[in-house]
Structure formats: structure tokens, C-alpha cells
Design a protein around this motif. Structure first.
Motif, short mmCIF file in Angstrom:
data_model
loop_
_atom_site.label_atom_id
_atom_site.label_comp_id
_atom_site.label_asym_id
_atom_site.label_seq_id
_atom_site.Cartn_x
_atom_site.Cartn_y
_atom_site.Cartn_z
N PRO A 12 34.91 34.34 46.08
CA PRO A 12 35.26 34.99 44.80
C PRO A 12 34.92 34.12 43.61
CG PRO A 12 37.23 34.36 46.04
CD PRO A 12 36.08 34.16 46.95
N GLN A 13 35.03 32.80 43.76
CA GLN A 13 34.73 31.91 42.64
C GLN A 13 33.25 32.01 42.23
OE1 GLN A 13 36.18 30.94 45.52
NE2 GLN A 13 38.28 30.45 44.93
N ALA A 14 32.36 32.05 43.22
CA ALA A 14 30.93 32.17 42.91
C ALA A 14 30.61 33.51 42.27
CB ALA A 14 30.11 31.98 44.19
N LEU A 15 31.23 34.56 42.77
CA LEU A 15 30.99 35.89 42.21
C LEU A 15 31.50 35.97 40.77
CD1 LEU A 15 30.12 38.82 42.35
CD2 LEU A 15 32.29 39.35 43.50
N ARG A 16 32.71 35.48 40.53
CA ARG A 16 33.26 35.54 39.17
C ARG A 16 32.43 34.69 38.21
NH1 ARG A 16 38.43 35.07 41.88
NH2 ARG A 16 38.61 32.91 41.15
N ALA A 17 31.91 33.56 38.67
CA ALA A 17 31.08 32.73 37.81
C ALA A 17 29.82 33.47 37.40
CB ALA A 17 30.73 31.42 38.53
N ALA A 18 29.20 34.19 38.34
CA ALA A 18 27.99 34.95 38.02
C ALA A 18 28.31 36.09 37.05
CB ALA A 18 27.37 35.50 39.29
N ILE A 19 29.47 36.71 37.23
CA ILE A 19 29.87 37.79 36.32
C ILE A 19 30.09 37.24 34.91
CG2 ILE A 19 31.72 39.42 35.81
CD1 ILE A 19 32.06 39.68 38.91
N ARG A 20 30.77 36.10 34.80
CA ARG A 20 31.00 35.49 33.48
C ARG A 20 29.70 35.13 32.79
NH1 ARG A 20 34.54 31.50 36.19
NH2 ARG A 20 36.45 32.64 36.67
N GLU A 21 28.74 34.64 33.56
CA GLU A 21 27.45 34.26 32.99
C GLU A 21 26.58 35.46 32.64
OE1 GLU A 21 25.57 31.70 35.78
OE2 GLU A 21 26.98 30.04 35.48
N GLY A 22 26.99 36.65 33.08
CA GLY A 22 26.20 37.85 32.81
C GLY A 22 25.04 38.04 33.74
N THR A 23 25.02 37.31 34.87
CA THR A 23 23.90 37.43 35.82
C THR A 23 24.19 38.41 36.94
OG1 THR A 23 24.68 35.51 37.07
CG2 THR A 23 23.05 35.13 35.32
N TYR A 24 25.44 38.95 36.99
CA TYR A 24 25.75 39.98 37.98
C TYR A 24 26.65 41.03 37.34
CZ TYR A 24 26.81 42.51 42.18
OH TYR A 24 26.90 43.52 43.11
N SER A 25 26.29 42.31 37.50
CA SER A 25 27.08 43.39 36.89
C SER A 25 27.14 44.61 37.80
CB SER A 25 26.50 43.79 35.53
OG SER A 25 25.16 44.24 35.67
N GLY A 26 26.96 44.41 39.11
CA GLY A 26 26.90 45.55 40.03
C GLY A 26 28.20 45.79 40.78
N TYR A 27 28.08 46.55 41.87
CA TYR A 27 29.21 46.81 42.75
C TYR A 27 29.70 45.50 43.36
CZ TYR A 27 28.20 51.88 42.82
OH TYR A 27 28.00 53.19 42.49
N THR A 28 30.99 45.43 43.66
CA THR A 28 31.54 44.24 44.30
C THR A 28 31.77 44.43 45.79
OG1 THR A 28 33.73 44.98 43.59
CG2 THR A 28 32.62 43.33 42.22
N ALA A 29 31.60 45.64 46.31
CA ALA A 29 31.76 45.88 47.75
C ALA A 29 30.77 45.00 48.52
CB ALA A 29 31.51 47.34 48.07
N GLY A 30 31.27 44.37 49.59
CA GLY A 30 30.42 43.54 50.42
C GLY A 30 30.34 42.09 49.99
N HIS A 31 30.81 41.79 48.78
CA HIS A 31 30.81 40.42 48.29
C HIS A 31 32.16 39.75 48.59
CE1 HIS A 31 26.97 40.74 46.24
NE2 HIS A 31 27.36 41.90 45.74
N ALA A 32 32.16 38.43 48.66
CA ALA A 32 33.36 37.64 48.91
C ALA A 32 34.17 38.22 50.07
CB ALA A 32 34.22 37.54 47.65
N PRO A 33 33.56 38.33 51.25
CA PRO A 33 34.27 38.93 52.38
C PRO A 33 35.55 38.17 52.70
CG PRO A 33 32.29 37.76 53.11
CD PRO A 33 32.21 37.85 51.63
N GLY A 34 36.59 38.95 53.00
CA GLY A 34 37.88 38.36 53.33
C GLY A 34 38.85 38.28 52.17
N TYR A 35 38.37 38.61 50.96
CA TYR A 35 39.22 38.46 49.77
C TYR A 35 39.57 39.81 49.15
CZ TYR A 35 38.26 33.49 50.04
OH TYR A 35 38.18 32.18 50.47
N VAL A 36 40.76 39.87 48.58
CA VAL A 36 41.28 41.09 47.97
C VAL A 36 40.53 41.42 46.69
CG1 VAL A 36 43.31 42.16 46.90
CG2 VAL A 36 43.56 40.78 48.98
#
Length: 266
Positions: A12-36
Motif C-alpha cells: 500500500p505504501q508504494a501504491l499511495r506514493a505513486a498516487i501522490r506523485e500523480g503517476t497512477y490514477s487507475g483502479y486499485t483492484a489487484g494492487h497491494a494484495p492482502g491489504y484492506v
């Protein structure tokens, strides 16, 4: 930063970092497996208590897992670095019940009277289903479950009321039984289905998806199962018509540091 293997963020930390940087804006399904992952609804303080009551009266579509302090954009119970203004891929902005914008950052919109609610998401129980060997082919196609507005009604609370929104996943009969058993262990992420079988019995036409979201495919010999959906409170907020309401864009969720397993009921 480090980008994910095979186009998937593993934490989740890597995904949120990419979102903050504006480099990811898609669906979150399938990312950060195991996390709520969580649905969000952000409201002015003078609407917050009524919305909290709506969640309490409708726990299946609105399973509350966190609420912020007034004006506080941080959610420390879900992750020490979470900032709700920047950590969701896409936000929908409603004014007086009307969708007026889709944005990737809330810093310009943030106000001192806003309260954030985070609700459980079916992505958590989907992981439990796939771990049990139950097929969810739409995930392999990069899609999400089909979403439908039903004729079932929620329990109103003050200005908040809505038809129940559901997600649909089809299974062979023997797998449908297992799916019900598995998801019933996750009441904080919608729990067991609210209906199975004939879609018309709850006012659903499988060819008419809510906002055209997700897969409507039901294979030969399969039974459609319907789970309460976290888009229901968006409908309720549209009915309440607050001057400002901010939600996640469909299937673009807040990914937390909580483990899915922590929400399971033994």
C-alpha cells in the motif's frame, strides 16, 4: 521510487506514493494484495452525524472502518502516512447532490469542517474467494464486478436515504455455496450476499449496470450472487444534497495498511 513488478503495486505504501506523485490514477483492484481497501465519503460536519447514523442502520452497504476528526485529513488507524487529500487515485466531487468534477487531489478543496468516513470494500473478500480457488474471471480481464442499483431500500437516517446498490459475481452452484460461506466471515467488507438467483426479484436488469461499471457476464449454469456495495452511500449523499460531498471514483479506493485477515470473523 520503485515501480511494481508486472504493473502491480505490491504494498500500500508504494501504491499511495505513486498516487501522490500523480503517476497512477487507475483502479486499485489487484494492487497491494492482502491489504484492506476502503470506500470514502467526505462531508461537512453538520451532515456527519446523520451519515454516521445511516451507516449504523445499514451496515452491509456501509461497513464503517474509520472516521476522521473534524478537519483532519489524516487517518492514523489505517496507516501512519495516509493523507485523504492525496492518497486516492481519483475523487468525485458532488455539489448539492450533483457530480461536478473528477479530481486527483483534494488540497485545493479541503476545508476545516470536513469529516472523512472510510467504509469496507468488497475487494477484501474477493481476495478470500480467489485464495479459496473460486474463479473471478473479470479480475483476470482487468475488470471489476458488475454494479447495479436495486429496488431494495436502505433504512433512512435524517436526510440520507437510497436504494441499495449491489455488485454481482456469478458462480456455479457448488461454488456459490462456498462463496456465501467465505464472505459471511467478512461483515466489515459487506459480508454475505443480499440476494442470489433471479435478478428481477430485486429490480435488476443485468444489461443495465450502474454508471456502466463492471462485468455483467453470467456463464451457462452459473448463478448470479449479489453483494451490498459501497456506492450505496454515494446515492444517499446525492439524495441528502449537501453543499459539498467528496467520494472515491468507482473502483479507485483508499488502500490502507490494515490486513484483510484482520477483518475476518473466526
Amino acid at each position: 521510487m520503485t515501480y511494481p513488478e508486472n504493473d502491480r503495486f505490491l504494498t500500500p505504501q508504494a501504491l499511495r506514493a505513486a498516487i501522490r506523485e500523480g503517476t497512477y490514477s487507475g483502479y486499485t483492484a489487484g494492487h497491494a494484495p492482502g491489504y484492506v481497501q476502503g470506500n470514502i465519503c467526505i462531508l461537512p460536519h453538520d451532515y456527519a452525524e446523520e451519515f454516521l447514523l445511516f451507516c449504523q442502520r445499514n451496515p452491509q452497504p456501509c461497513p464503517l472502518i474509520a472516521r476522521s476528526d473534524v478537519g483532519d485529513p489524516y487517518l492514523p488507524t489505517l496507516g501512519t502516512d495516509i493523507d485523504i487529500r492525496t492518497d486516492v487515485p481519483r475523487y468525485h466531487v458532488f455539489e448539492h447532490g450533483v457530480l461536478t468534477a473528477e479530481v486527483q487531489d483534494l488540497r485545493a478543496l479541503w476545508r476545516a469542517d470536513l469529516v472523512t468516513f472510510v467504509l469496507g470494500c468488497s475487494f477484501s473478500f474477493e481476495e478470500a474467494l480467489t485464495d479459496a480457488g473460486l474463479p473471478l474471471p473479470f479480475l483476470e480481464r482487468g475488470e471489476v464486478a458488475g454494479v447495479y442499483e436495486t429496488t431494495l431500500q436502505t433504512e433512512p437516517a435524517g436526510r440520507f436515504r437510497a436504494s441499495l446498490v449491489v455488485t454481482m459475481r456469478p458462480f456455479a452452484p457448488v461454488d456459490a455455496i462456498r462463496a456465501i460461506q467465505i464472505t459471511s466471515r467478512f461483515p466489515k467488507v459487506h459480508g454475505a450476499p443480499v440476494h442470489l438467483g433471479d435478478p428481477a426479484a430485486i429490480g435488476v436488469d443485468l444489461n443495465r449496470r450502474y454508471r456502466n461499471i463492471g462485468s455483467s457476464f453470467v456463464g451457462s449454469g452459473q448463478i448470479p450472487l449479489f453483494w451490498a456495495c459501497g456506492l450505496t452511500p454515494q446515492l444517499a449523499a446525492m439524495h441528502a444534497r449537501p453543499p459539498l460531498c467528496i467520494t472515491h471514483a468507482p473502483s479507485s479506493m483508499l488502500v490502507t495498511d490494515l490486513r484483510n485477515a484482520s477483518l475476518a470473523v473466526i
